[in-house]
Motif scaffolding. Sequence first.
Motif, PDB file in Angstrom:
ATOM      1  N   SER A   3      73.984  45.623  39.588  1.00  0.00           N
ATOM      2  CA  SER A   3      73.152  44.702  38.826  1.00  0.00           C
ATOM      3  C   SER A   3      73.420  43.267  39.266  1.00  0.00           C
ATOM      4  CB  SER A   3      73.434  44.825  37.333  1.00  0.00           C
ATOM      5  OG  SER A   3      73.063  46.106  36.879  1.00  0.00           O
ATOM      6  N   VAL A   4      72.354  42.477  39.334  1.00  0.00           N
ATOM      7  CA  VAL A   4      72.487  41.060  39.670  1.00  0.00           C
ATOM      8  C   VAL A   4      71.687  40.226  38.690  1.00  0.00           C
ATOM      9  CG1 VAL A   4      72.958  41.375  42.129  1.00  0.00           C
ATOM     10  CG2 VAL A   4      70.617  41.173  41.369  1.00  0.00           C
ATOM     11  N   SER A   5      72.122  39.014  38.515  1.00  0.00           N
ATOM     12  CA  SER A   5      71.432  38.074  37.645  1.00  0.00           C
ATOM     13  C   SER A   5      70.109  37.662  38.280  1.00  0.00           C
ATOM     14  CB  SER A   5      72.318  36.838  37.443  1.00  0.00           C
ATOM     15  OG  SER A   5      71.564  35.761  36.939  1.00  0.00           O
ATOM     16  N   MET A   6      69.102  37.450  37.470  1.00  0.00           N
ATOM     17  CA  MET A   6      67.811  36.988  37.973  1.00  0.00           C
ATOM     18  C   MET A   6      67.937  35.596  38.590  1.00  0.00           C
ATOM     19  SD  MET A   6      65.686  39.423  37.587  1.00  0.00           S
ATOM     20  CE  MET A   6      64.167  38.564  37.870  1.00  0.00           C
ATOM     21  N   LYS A   7      68.976  34.877  38.246  1.00  0.00           N
ATOM     22  CA  LYS A   7      69.197  33.538  38.806  1.00  0.00           C
ATOM     23  C   LYS A   7      69.885  33.591  40.165  1.00  0.00           C
ATOM     24  CE  LYS A   7      69.346  31.317  34.328  1.00  0.00           C
ATOM     25  NZ  LYS A   7      70.100  30.523  33.375  1.00  0.00           N
ATOM     26  N   LYS A   8      70.392  34.762  40.554  1.00  0.00           N
ATOM     27  CA  LYS A   8      71.120  34.878  41.818  1.00  0.00           C
ATOM     28  C   LYS A   8      70.492  35.906  42.754  1.00  0.00           C
ATOM     29  CE  LYS A   8      75.423  33.244  39.953  1.00  0.00           C
ATOM     30  NZ  LYS A   8      76.848  33.245  40.063  1.00  0.00           N
ATOM     31  N   LEU A   9      69.185  36.028  42.701  1.00  0.00           N
ATOM     32  CA  LEU A   9      68.493  37.000  43.529  1.00  0.00           C
ATOM     33  C   LEU A   9      68.613  36.667  45.012  1.00  0.00           C
ATOM     34  CD1 LEU A   9      65.179  37.443  41.515  1.00  0.00           C
ATOM     35  CD2 LEU A   9      67.066  39.076  41.703  1.00  0.00           C
ATOM     36  N   LYS A  10      68.702  37.718  45.819  1.00  0.00           N
ATOM     37  CA  LYS A  10      68.663  37.589  47.266  1.00  0.00           C
ATOM     38  C   LYS A  10      67.475  38.401  47.769  1.00  0.00           C
ATOM     39  CE  LYS A  10      73.536  36.915  48.340  1.00  0.00           C
ATOM     40  NZ  LYS A  10      74.661  37.399  49.156  1.00  0.00           N
ATOM     41  N   LYS A  11      66.993  38.020  48.947  1.00  0.00           N
ATOM     42  CA  LYS A  11      65.901  38.772  49.553  1.00  0.00           C
ATOM     43  C   LYS A  11      66.282  40.248  49.619  1.00  0.00           C
ATOM     44  CE  LYS A  11      64.359  35.054  52.573  1.00  0.00           C
ATOM     45  NZ  LYS A  11      64.204  34.653  53.995  1.00  0.00           N
ATOM     46  N   GLY A  12      65.325  41.103  49.304  1.00  0.00           N
ATOM     47  CA  GLY A  12      65.554  42.538  49.364  1.00  0.00           C
ATOM     48  C   GLY A  12      66.043  43.150  48.061  1.00  0.00           C
TER      49      GLY A  12
ATOM     50  N   TYR B 183      54.988  35.708  32.144  1.00  0.00           N
ATOM     51  CA  TYR B 183      54.039  36.692  31.631  1.00  0.00           C
ATOM     52  C   TYR B 183      54.438  38.114  32.019  1.00  0.00           C
ATOM     53  CZ  TYR B 183      49.724  39.303  31.035  1.00  0.00           C
ATOM     54  OH  TYR B 183      48.804  40.256  30.690  1.00  0.00           O
ATOM     55  N   PHE B 184      54.893  38.281  33.251  1.00  0.00           N
ATOM     56  CA  PHE B 184      55.280  39.610  33.754  1.00  0.00           C
ATOM     57  C   PHE B 184      56.639  39.456  34.425  1.00  0.00           C
ATOM     58  CE2 PHE B 184      54.696  43.158  36.972  1.00  0.00           C
ATOM     59  CZ  PHE B 184      54.733  44.185  36.042  1.00  0.00           C
ATOM     60  N   TYR B 185      57.697  39.329  33.600  1.00  0.00           N
ATOM     61  CA  TYR B 185      59.026  39.032  34.119  1.00  0.00           C
ATOM     62  C   TYR B 185      59.891  40.295  34.143  1.00  0.00           C
ATOM     63  CZ  TYR B 185      62.921  35.950  35.212  1.00  0.00           C
ATOM     64  OH  TYR B 185      63.954  35.299  35.846  1.00  0.00           O
ATOM     65  N   PRO B 186      60.621  40.515  35.230  1.00  0.00           N
ATOM     66  CA  PRO B 186      61.456  41.725  35.331  1.00  0.00           C
ATOM     67  C   PRO B 186      62.545  41.763  34.254  1.00  0.00           C
ATOM     68  CG  PRO B 186      61.298  40.598  37.448  1.00  0.00           C
ATOM     69  CD  PRO B 186      60.704  39.687  36.420  1.00  0.00           C
ATOM     70  N   SER B 187      62.922  42.973  33.891  1.00  0.00           N
ATOM     71  CA  SER B 187      63.990  43.156  32.903  1.00  0.00           C
ATOM     72  C   SER B 187      65.341  43.397  33.576  1.00  0.00           C
ATOM     73  CB  SER B 187      63.653  44.340  31.995  1.00  0.00           C
ATOM     74  OG  SER B 187      63.418  45.501  32.788  1.00  0.00           O
ATOM     75  N   ALA B 188      65.332  43.719  34.867  1.00  0.00           N
ATOM     76  CA  ALA B 188      66.582  43.997  35.571  1.00  0.00           C
ATOM     77  C   ALA B 188      66.388  43.780  37.063  1.00  0.00           C
ATOM     78  CB  ALA B 188      67.029  45.440  35.315  1.00  0.00           C
ATOM     79  N   ALA B 189      67.507  43.534  37.745  1.00  0.00           N
ATOM     80  CA  ALA B 189      67.497  43.412  39.213  1.00  0.00           C
ATOM     81  C   ALA B 189      68.721  44.150  39.753  1.00  0.00           C
ATOM     82  CB  ALA B 189      67.534  41.948  39.622  1.00  0.00           C
ATOM     83  N   LYS B 190      68.533  44.791  40.907  1.00  0.00           N
ATOM     84  CA  LYS B 190      69.625  45.531  41.541  1.00  0.00           C
ATOM     85  C   LYS B 190      69.720  45.121  43.005  1.00  0.00           C
ATOM     86  CE  LYS B 190      71.172  48.351  38.342  1.00  0.00           C
ATOM     87  NZ  LYS B 190      71.754  49.649  38.507  1.00  0.00           N
TER      88      LYS B 190
END
Length: 161
Positions: A101-110, A151-158
């Motif tokens: 799991s990663v924070s939506m504020k620390k997203l990386k490409k992919g 409006y259409f925001y993700p609930s999780a990032a991996k």
Amino acid sequence: MSFKRNLVKFAAVLLVFLTGVSAINIPTTNNTVQAAENDSKDDKRDAIVKLAKKQVGKGYVYGATGPSAFDCSGLVQYVYKNAADTTLPRTTYAQVNVGKSVSMKKLKKGDLLFWGSASAPYHVGIYVGNNQYVHAATPGQGVIKQTLSGYFYPSAAKRVL
């Protein structure tokens, strides 16, 4: 006695000097290996983004895994397999269990973005940088690139890589 004492001091200073120099000038194997792994991951992330963007404009067909049409999880599975030689599960529900799991504020490409419940999502897309993602949206829209919005925001990032 004084000569011996001076010789011991000299040897101690020389040892400290040489140890300090070697520690400064010789990179450790772990750092070199880590840098190579990071470069490899960055290359794979770039390849994922490139292939995901290349799919924009293709159709949406439920259960399709490419190369001419996709559903959301089929797109993710296809891109990861063909761009990074990484096999992911077939469904969104299973893909959410891969990676960390990663924070939506620390997203990386992919990174994978999920919508719905964090444990049982209904949709997945691929983050491509600059606050944008690629996903197989709907049968009417097909594969598109969009900007993240409230409006259409993700609930999780991996992060798989």
